[in-house]
Design an enzyme around this catalytic site. Structure first.
Site, PDB file in Angstrom:
ATOM      1  N   HIS A 166       0.817  -1.216   0.000  1.00  0.00           N
ATOM      2  CA  HIS A 166       0.000   0.000   0.000  1.00  0.00           C
ATOM      3  C   HIS A 166       0.854   1.272   0.000  1.00  0.00           C
ATOM      4  O   HIS A 166       0.334   2.354  -0.272  1.00  0.00           O
ATOM      5  CB  HIS A 166      -0.981  -0.007   1.178  1.00  0.00           C
ATOM      6  CG  HIS A 166      -0.381   0.264   2.517  1.00  0.00           C
ATOM      7  ND1 HIS A 166      -0.044  -0.733   3.399  1.00  0.00           N
ATOM      8  CD2 HIS A 166      -0.082   1.425   3.151  1.00  0.00           C
ATOM      9  CE1 HIS A 166       0.424  -0.198   4.508  1.00  0.00           C
ATOM     10  NE2 HIS A 166       0.421   1.106   4.385  1.00  0.00           N
ATOM     11  N   ASP A 196       0.249  -7.603   1.388  1.00  0.00           N
ATOM     12  CA  ASP A 196       0.717  -6.230   1.625  1.00  0.00           C
ATOM     13  C   ASP A 196       2.239  -6.151   1.617  1.00  0.00           C
ATOM     14  O   ASP A 196       2.848  -5.525   2.486  1.00  0.00           O
ATOM     15  CB  ASP A 196       0.156  -5.673   2.932  1.00  0.00           C
ATOM     16  CG  ASP A 196       0.230  -4.147   2.971  1.00  0.00           C
ATOM     17  OD1 ASP A 196       0.338  -3.527   1.902  1.00  0.00           O
ATOM     18  OD2 ASP A 196       0.183  -3.582   4.080  1.00  0.00           O
ATOM     19  N   GLY A 269       3.531   6.517   7.724  1.00  0.00           N
ATOM     20  CA  GLY A 269       4.926   6.788   7.392  1.00  0.00           C
ATOM     21  C   GLY A 269       5.841   5.678   7.876  1.00  0.00           C
ATOM     22  O   GLY A 269       6.907   5.456   7.315  1.00  0.00           O
ATOM     23  N   ASN A 270       5.444   4.958   8.937  1.00  0.00           N
ATOM     24  CA  ASN A 270       6.183   3.779   9.380  1.00  0.00           C
ATOM     25  C   ASN A 270       5.940   2.577   8.482  1.00  0.00           C
ATOM     26  O   ASN A 270       6.698   1.594   8.534  1.00  0.00           O
ATOM     27  CB  ASN A 270       5.780   3.385  10.810  1.00  0.00           C
ATOM     28  CG  ASN A 270       6.485   4.185  11.884  1.00  0.00           C
ATOM     29  OD1 ASN A 270       5.868   4.951  12.597  1.00  0.00           O
ATOM     30  ND2 ASN A 270       7.789   4.015  11.977  1.00  0.00           N
ATOM     31  N   SER A 271       4.892   2.619   7.676  1.00  0.00           N
ATOM     32  CA  SER A 271       4.523   1.472   6.843  1.00  0.00           C
ATOM     33  C   SER A 271       5.694   1.005   5.992  1.00  0.00           C
ATOM     34  O   SER A 271       6.336   1.798   5.303  1.00  0.00           O
ATOM     35  CB  SER A 271       3.356   1.847   5.925  1.00  0.00           C
ATOM     36  OG  SER A 271       2.183   2.044   6.653  1.00  0.00           O
ATOM     37  N   LEU A 330      -6.702 -22.694  -4.162  1.00  0.00           N
ATOM     38  CA  LEU A 330      -7.571 -23.841  -3.899  1.00  0.00           C
ATOM     39  C   LEU A 330      -8.476 -24.158  -5.081  1.00  0.00           C
ATOM     40  O   LEU A 330      -8.788 -25.321  -5.335  1.00  0.00           O
ATOM     41  CB  LEU A 330      -8.405 -23.562  -2.650  1.00  0.00           C
ATOM     42  CG  LEU A 330      -9.326 -24.661  -2.131  1.00  0.00           C
ATOM     43  CD1 LEU A 330      -8.533 -25.935  -1.841  1.00  0.00           C
ATOM     44  CD2 LEU A 330     -10.040 -24.195  -0.867  1.00  0.00           C
ATOM     45  N   GLY A 331      -8.919 -23.136  -5.782  1.00  0.00           N
ATOM     46  CA  GLY A 331      -9.789 -23.363  -6.932  1.00  0.00           C
ATOM     47  C   GLY A 331     -11.241 -23.572  -6.564  1.00  0.00           C
ATOM     48  O   GLY A 331     -11.907 -24.459  -7.127  1.00  0.00           O
ATOM     49  N   VAL A 332     -11.751 -22.771  -5.629  1.00  0.00           N
ATOM     50  CA  VAL A 332     -13.158 -22.856  -5.245  1.00  0.00           C
ATOM     51  C   VAL A 332     -13.703 -21.448  -5.061  1.00  0.00           C
ATOM     52  O   VAL A 332     -12.952 -20.478  -4.968  1.00  0.00           O
ATOM     53  CB  VAL A 332     -13.364 -23.637  -3.920  1.00  0.00           C
ATOM     54  CG1 VAL A 332     -12.862 -25.058  -4.042  1.00  0.00           C
ATOM     55  CG2 VAL A 332     -12.711 -22.908  -2.751  1.00  0.00           C
TER      56      VAL A 332
END
Length: 463
Positions: A166, A196, A269-271, A330-332
């Site tokens: 992000h 993320d 800003g810490n992200s 998984l395909g569901v």
């Protein structure tokens, strides 16, 4: 609240400097035990001089003794790097900040908070992004410039840097700044919104990478530290606290992440910055995005970081391929089991993951899963909801084989499933589908039964 005259703490906020009037004597509660009356004692200046002399000697002796203990303790520390000291604040001309011994991060030596900072601050970067956002008033569209700030940390000497997805999402230009003031334009290599995580690259040489730790060894109460760029202005700040929780499931916009919770100060800003253990190793990627509550209320002592063990292989995958190639699939199409679903389908369970559609020739199809099955366990992990399944799935990679426990028509069966990898066309977030249009199917084009239509509106498609 700080200007509230009733919030006095230990000093006054009054303009005239006066103190608040104490309550009347009648308002005081009597002491529980007997109170000894204290009589005034006549001061003796000779006694004061003797006392002062004794205190001075004691302090001098304590200082010398403390110095001897410090020298003896640090004499046997792990080998130091060639550079014996490193400044512990941002450089500025004429500054005379104290120095800290720079210990090597070896995973065995416990470091002080100052030593963790000294050993790692050169590996942390401040990230600035710019871009544009399109807005519309119904008649025409306008382009507005945007900017953002975040943090990151160096992965390799040649300039690969990890951060949050992000932080760089939608950015048209990314610039990173190092502790010594050097700035570089960065290229976005790739990322994954579900986890993320993102990787950017600068053209650097001999950069200092961090040392990776083991996030599975963290316990509640362990001390952790974060270095980053809070508010986009207070660059290279370090904050510290304890691990408040491990394996905390956080739901943000329908995406569940397994997080480390901490009471260290985490702010916008810490992200993307690193979270360190007491050995100076990276054990998490800080994510300030998740410190805001869904109600919009502010939170104190509440921060989160993505465990490094959960994403280290994916970060390496992004560095190599530009996206996560081994992301399990998984395909569901599925949803959390509920009391309403149990009543509707006359099931005698109310927890698990209800499968409303199965992709043809996908992993679930090959494992024999069927529409209407309810997954209740993956290996030894209990599955009560989509949140549980999402978090458990992130512990596996494409190609891994697991044992699923499934509720089917009143019975419990087991199935062996080998995870597929996420199709390349689903690596990036998909747009929200439009409502089905009329067509040849009974319920619209492509929707030929009520299960499909129910799944379309309420299921988690492409899972």
């Amino acid at each position: 609240m700080y200007n509230d005259e009733h919030n006095l703490y230990h000093y006054t906020y009054r303009r005239d400097g006066s103190e608040p009037t104490p309550p009347a004597a009648d308002d005081y509660q009597p002491a529980r035990g007997p109170v000894q009356e204290m009589k005034p004692v006549k001061k003796s200046r000779i006694g004061l001089k003797v006392t002062a002399l004794a205190l001075s000697c004691a302090l001098l002796g304590g200082g010398v003794g403390g110095g001897v203990v410090w020298a003896a303790t640090n004499h046997n520390n792990s080998p130091t790097l060639n550079a014996p000291v490193l400044r512990n604040d941002a450089p500025s001309s004429g500054d005379t900040a104290s120095t800290v011994k720079l210990n090597r991060v070896d995973g065995k030596t416990l470091l002080t908070d100052a030593e963790v900072y000294a050993a790692n601050v050169d590996s942390v970067v401040a990230i600035q992004t710019t871009g544009t956002v399109t807005s519309s008033n119904g008649f025409w569209q306008t382009q507005q410039p945007t900017s953002g700030a975040g943090s990151g940390f160096v992965l390799t000497p040649d300039g690969f840097i990890a951060t949050n997805y992000h932080v760089i999402d939608g950015a048209e230009a990314v610039k990173v700044t190092f502790y010594n003031g050097d700035s570089y334009d960065a290229e976005v290599i790739g990322g994954d919104e579900d986890y993320d995580i993102a990787v950017i690259k600068v053209d650097g040489e001999n950069l200092q990478p961090v040392t990776m730790g083991d996030s599975t060894l963290l316990n509640v109460g362990d001390r952790v530290l974060a270095i980053g760029n809070p508010l986009g202005e207070l660059t290279f700040s370090q904050t510290g606290g304890m691990v408040s929780s491990v394996n905390r499931a956080i739901n943000v916009e329908g995406v569940f992440l397994n997080m480390i919770q901490t009471d260290a100060s985490i702010n916008p800003g810490n992200s993307g910055g690193p979270m360190f253990n007491q050995y100076g190793q990276v054990v998490g990627i800080v994510s300030a995005k998740y410190t805001n509550t869904s109600s919009g209320a502010s939170a104190e002592g509440l921060g989160f970081a993505i465990p490094i063990n959960d994403v280290a292989a994916m970060v390496q995958d992004i560095m190599t391929n530009g996206y996560v190639t081994n992301k399990p699939y998984l395909g569901v199409t599925a949803m959390s089991m509920s009391q309403d679903l149990a009543s509707q389908f006359r099931y005698d369970i109310t927890e698990g993951v209800f499968i409303s559609a199965v992709d043809k020739d996908g992993a679930a199809d090959r494992a024999g899963l069927q529409m209407g099955d309810v997954i209740t366990k993956v290996d030894e992990h209990d599955i009560r909801s989509m949140a549980d399944l999402t978090i458990v799935k992130k512990q596996y990679s494409a190609g891994d084989t697991v044992t699923l426990t499934v509720y089917r028509q009143g019975e419990t069966v087991e199935a062996q499933l080998t995870w597929d990898s996420v199709p390349e066309d689903q690596q990036q977030p998909q747009e929200v589908p439009q409502q089905p249009q009329s067509g040849s199917g009974q319920y619209g084009s492509g929707y030929t039964n009520p299960y499909d239509l129910f799944d379309y509106f309420f299921g988690n498609r492409g899972w």
